[in-house]
Write an enzyme that holds these catalytic residues in place. Structure first.
Site, short mmCIF file in Angstrom:
data_model
loop_
_atom_site.label_atom_id
_atom_site.label_comp_id
_atom_site.label_asym_id
_atom_site.label_seq_id
_atom_site.Cartn_x
_atom_site.Cartn_y
_atom_site.Cartn_z
N SER A 7 0.80 -1.21 0.00
CA SER A 7 0.00 0.00 0.00
C SER A 7 0.84 1.27 0.00
O SER A 7 0.47 2.27 -0.62
CB SER A 7 -0.95 -0.01 1.19
OG SER A 7 -0.29 -0.52 2.31
N GLU A 62 9.52 -4.20 -10.97
CA GLU A 62 9.25 -5.61 -11.22
C GLU A 62 7.74 -5.85 -11.30
O GLU A 62 7.27 -6.57 -12.15
CB GLU A 62 9.92 -6.50 -10.16
CG GLU A 62 9.82 -5.95 -8.77
CD GLU A 62 10.48 -6.82 -7.73
OE1 GLU A 62 11.45 -7.50 -8.04
OE2 GLU A 62 9.99 -6.81 -6.60
N ASN A 111 7.29 -12.66 4.06
CA ASN A 111 7.15 -12.99 2.63
C ASN A 111 8.47 -13.44 2.03
O ASN A 111 8.59 -14.52 1.47
CB ASN A 111 6.63 -11.78 1.85
CG ASN A 111 5.27 -11.35 2.35
OD1 ASN A 111 4.46 -12.17 2.76
ND2 ASN A 111 5.01 -10.06 2.34
O1 0RQ Z 1 0.55 -7.23 9.98
O2 0RQ Z 1 -1.58 -7.13 8.79
O3 0RQ Z 1 -1.28 -8.62 10.76
O4 0RQ Z 1 -1.34 -6.14 11.07
O5 0RQ Z 1 3.43 -6.78 9.14
O6 0RQ Z 1 2.75 -4.65 7.40
O7 0RQ Z 1 2.56 -2.18 7.37
O8 0RQ Z 1 0.73 -3.62 6.32
O9 0RQ Z 1 3.03 -3.34 5.26
O10 0RQ Z 1 1.73 -4.82 3.61
O11 0RQ Z 1 3.45 -3.13 2.89
O12 0RQ Z 1 4.13 -5.25 4.07
C1 0RQ Z 1 7.78 -5.67 4.55
C2 0RQ Z 1 6.00 -7.39 4.83
C3 0RQ Z 1 5.41 -4.96 4.49
C4 0RQ Z 1 6.32 -6.30 2.57
C5 0RQ Z 1 6.40 -6.09 4.11
C6 0RQ Z 1 3.22 -6.32 10.48
C7 0RQ Z 1 2.04 -5.37 10.34
C8 0RQ Z 1 1.17 -6.13 9.35
C9 0RQ Z 1 2.40 -5.96 7.12
P1 0RQ Z 1 -1.05 -7.29 10.16
P2 0RQ Z 1 2.17 -3.39 6.60
P3 0RQ Z 1 3.00 -4.12 3.87
C10 0RQ Z 1 8.61 -6.08 -4.16
C11 0RQ Z 1 9.86 -5.97 -3.34
C12 0RQ Z 1 9.72 -7.54 1.28
C13 0RQ Z 1 9.84 -7.84 -0.18
C14 0RQ Z 1 9.91 -6.64 -1.04
C15 0RQ Z 1 7.38 -7.27 2.08
C16 0RQ Z 1 2.20 -6.76 8.41
O13 0RQ Z 1 6.49 -5.08 1.92
O14 0RQ Z 1 7.20 -8.47 2.12
O15 0RQ Z 1 9.97 -5.52 -0.61
N1 0RQ Z 1 8.55 -6.75 1.62
N2 0RQ Z 1 9.90 -6.93 -2.31
O16 0RQ Z 1 1.42 -5.17 11.59
C17 0RQ Z 1 6.21 -7.41 13.53
C18 0RQ Z 1 7.36 -5.47 12.92
C19 0RQ Z 1 6.32 -5.20 11.97
C20 0RQ Z 1 5.27 -6.12 11.88
C21 0RQ Z 1 4.96 -4.50 10.45
N3 0RQ Z 1 8.39 -4.64 13.08
N4 0RQ Z 1 7.25 -6.59 13.66
N5 0RQ Z 1 5.21 -7.24 12.63
N6 0RQ Z 1 4.45 -5.64 10.91
N7 0RQ Z 1 6.10 -4.19 11.09
C22 0RQ Z 1 7.90 -7.40 -4.21
C23 0RQ Z 1 8.66 -8.51 -4.86
O17 0RQ Z 1 9.81 -8.54 -4.87
C24 0RQ Z 1 7.97 -9.60 -5.51
#
Ligand code: 0RQ
Length: 501
Positions: A265, A287, A377
C-alpha cells in the site's frame, strides 16, 4: 483455442488438467510461471491437489515470485510442496514454512536464473507455464508475467503449457524476452534506456519439448491493495518533497530517474501521489506494475513502464485488460533476470522504493523476519534494487501492532539490507537522508526524524549509553542489550519500557 496454437502438430498435445498432472513425477523439481499473483499456472496445480487426495507425492516448486492461492495455499496445504523458492506471500504456505513442514529458500529474485544455469536449482524436470498463445515459429507468449519462465523453459526436461484463453490476445507483442548467455560467454546487456526492446516477443521453445497443453480460463487472482490511509499519504508527500529538494540541488529533473517501487500500500500510495504533482514524463522500471502505474499512464504522467508482471485489483483488471491496445506502446514485460539485473539497475540509475518491517538506528533493514525468526514474505527484489539503485529508499510506518512494536529498534532482529544499501528512510514521522553519513550521524538523524514520539526517548537513552559504554566507538552498541527490545516483545508483548512491570 485452436487459433492460439500456431504449431499445428501441437494440437495433439491438448489434454485435460488431470492428464497433465499425472505426468509430474514424485520428487521432481518443477519451475512454474507466475509473479505476484500474475500469470501463474493454475489448473494443473489444482489437478495436483486433486491427485494428492489419493496419492502421496512431493515436488520442489520454484517460480518467479509469489503465486495466487492455487499453489501457495491449496497445493501447499495438500502437502505436495517439499521445497519452495524464491518468494511467497500467502498465509497458507507461510504458516507451513514457520512450522517446519515446507522448506523455503528466500532468494534475491535476480539470482534464480543463474542458479538454474549452474544446476544449483534443478535439474528441472517440468516447467508449467501459463501462455496466451504459441506462435507458428514456436514461441511461447506468456500472459501477465514473465518472471523466470524463460529460464525454466530453457532448462526443463519437458514443458506443460496452460493455454489461458481468458487472457486477451492483445498481450501478444507486450513481452520483451532476453536471456543472457552463460557467464564467461556473456555480452553486456544491450539496454541503455528502459524503453528499448532488446529481445523477442515470446520464449523460444523446441516444440518437441512440449509434453502437454491444457486449456484454462482461470483469471489471475486480483491484488488486494488497501487504498492510501493518512499515514501512507504522509509518507508519499514526504518523498515527493524529498524529490523536489533533489531537483533544487541539481541531482534530478522533474522527470526524475526510472522508478522502481515494491508491492504494497505504501508503494502504491507513493506512486499515486505523482498524479497531482508537477512531475512528468516519468518512466517506471520496476518488477511489479500495480494499479497506480496504469492510473499514471492514463493521467499522462508516466510515458513508459517496464516490469516482470502486471498485478492489478479486480477493478483495474477489467479496465486495463479490456483496453490493452491503449497501453501497448507504453508497457513491456521482461524476465525478472532483466528487470532486476544489477548491471541495468546501476546503469539506468534507478530510484528504488521498498518496504521495511523494521530498521535499526544505524540503518540496517529487516524486510523479511518477524521478531527475527518468523518468515513474512521474503526479500523478493528489494535487495536487487536497494544495493544497485542510484537512490535506495525504504519506507515503513514507525510503529506496528497498535504501538506495541517500534519499527525502529537498537539492532534489527534479522538483516536483509545492510546500512551500506540504505540511502533514505521514510516513516510517517519524517524522512532521513543517510547518504554520506557515518553511523553516529545516521543514528541521530534516524531517531530524530523517523522514530515514533513514544519511542524516541527510549532510543536516545539506549544510544547515549552505548556511546558512553564503548568510549564513543564507531558504531556504539551495548551488545547484551541490543536485542532486548525483541526479547521484551516476546515476553511482555510490548517494546515500551514504561509498560514492562
Ligand atoms: O501485519 O496485517 O497482521 O497487522 O506486518 O505490514 O505495514 O501492512 O506493510 O503490507 O506493505 O508489508 C515488509 C512485509 C510490508 C512487505 C512487508 C506487520 C504489520 C502487518 C504488514 P497485520 P504493513 P505491507 C517487491 C519488493 C519484502 C519484499 C519486497 C514485504 C504486516 O512489503 O514483504 O519488498 N517486503 N519486495 O502489523 C512485527 C514489525 C512489523 C510487523 C509491520 N516490526 N514486527 N510485525 N508488521 N512491522 C515485491 C517482490 O519482490 C515480488
Amino acid at each position: 483455442y485452436e487459433n492460439r496454437i500456431g504449431v499445428k502438430s501441437l494440437l495433439d498435445k491438448v489434454v485435460s488438467a488431470q492428464e497433465a498432472a499425472a505426468l509430474i513425477q514424485d520428487g521432481s523439481v518443477v519451475g512454474m510461471s507466475g509473479f505476484t499473483r500474475a500469470g501463474d499456472a493454475k489448473v494443473v496445480p489444482m489437478a495436483l491437489v486433486e491427485r494428492a487426495q489419493n496419492e502421496k507425492f512431493q515436488i520442489d516448486v520454484y517460480t518467479g515470485a509469489s503465486l495466487g492461492p492455487e499453489v501457495d495455499k491449496h497445493l501447499a496445504e495438500a502437502g505436495v510442496i517439499r521445497k519452495r523458492g524464491p518468494f511467497q506471500a500467502d498465509s497458507g504456505i507461510r504458516n507451513m514454512i514457520n512450522s517446519g513442514s515446507v522448506t523455503y529458500v528466500d532468494a534475491h529474485l535476480s539470482h534464480n536464473a543463474e542458479l538454474v544455469r549452474q544446476g544449483i536449482i534443478g535439474p528441472i524436470k517440468h516447467a508449467i507455464i501459463e501462455a496466451t498463445a504459441i506462435t507458428e515459429d514456436g514461441m511461447i507468449i506468456p500472459t501477465t508475467s514473465v518472471g523466470n519462465s524463460n529460464i525454466f523453459v530453457e532448462y526443463a526436461e519437458n514443458v506443460i503449457i496452460e493455454l489461458n484463453v481468458s487472457h486477451p490476445e492483445s498481450l501478444i507483442g507486450l513481452h520483451d524476452i532476453y536471456t543472457p548467455a552463460e557467464q564467461g560467454k556473456r555480452e553486456a546487456i544491450p539496454m541503455t534506456n528502459p524503453e528499448q526492446r532488446i529481445g523477442t516477443i515470446g520464449i523460444p521453445v523446441d516444440p518437441a519439448k512440449i509434453a502437454a497443453i491444457v486449456i484454462s480460463e482461470e483469471p489471475d487472482a486480483p491484488s488486494m491493495i488497501v487504498p492510501p490511509d493518512e499515514e501512507t499519504q504522509t509518507m508519499a508527500n514526504l518523498l515527493l518533497d524529498f524529490f523536489r529538494d533533489e531537483i533544487k540541488a541539481g541531482r534530478l529533473t522533474n522527470e526524475l530517474m526510472p522508478l522502481q517501487s515494491g508491492v504494497g500500500s505504501v508503494a502504491n500510495a507513493v506512486l499515486d501521489g505523482f498524479a497531482d504533482s508537477e512531475f512528468e514524463n516519468l518512466v517506471v522500471a520496476s518488477e511489479v506494475l500495480q494499479d497506480a502505474v496504469f492510473n499514471l499512464i492514463d493521467a499522462g504522467k508516466v510515458r513508459f513502464a517496464a516490469g516482470a508482471s502486471i498485478t492489478l485489483t479486480a477493478e483495474l483488471q477489467e479496465k486495463v485488460y479490456g483496453n490493452l491496445e491503449n497501453y501497448a506502446d507504453k508497457i513491456c514485460l521482461r524476465p525478472q533476470e532483466i528487470s532486476n539485473h544489477p548491471e541495468l539497475i546501476r546503469r539506468l540509475g534507478l530510484i528504488s522504493i521498498n518496504t521495511a518491517l523494521e530498521l535499526d538506528i544505524y540503518g540496517n533493514v529487516n524486510s523479511t523476519h518477524v521478531s527475527g525468526t518468523k518468515m513474512m514474505n521474503g526479500i523478493g527484489g528489494s535487495g536487487d534494487f536497494a544495493r544497485n539503485a542510484r537512490l535506495g529508499i525504504f519506507v515503513t510506518k514507525s510503529y506496528a501492532k497498535g504501538g506495541a512494536i517500534s519499527s525502529i529498534v537498537p539492532m534489527v532482529s534479522h538483516v536483509d539490507h545492510t546500512e551500506h544499501d540504505v540511502d533514505v528512510i521514510v516513516t510517517e514521522q519524517g524522512i532521513a537522508d543517510l547518504r554520506g553519513l557515518a553511523p553516529k550521524e545516521r543514528a541521530a538523524l534516524i531517531i530524530e526524524k523517523c522514530a515514533h514520539p513514544e519511542y524516541k526517548e527510549q532510543l536516545r537513552d539506549y544510544y547515549n549509553r552505548a556511546v558512553e559504554a564503548t568510549g564513543d566507538a564507531h558504531t556504539p552498541h551495548i551488545l547484551a542489550e541490543a536485542l532486548s527490545w525483541h526479547v521484551s516483545l516476546a515476553e511482555n508483548k510490548t517494546m515500551k519500557k514504561e509498560l514492562v512491570k
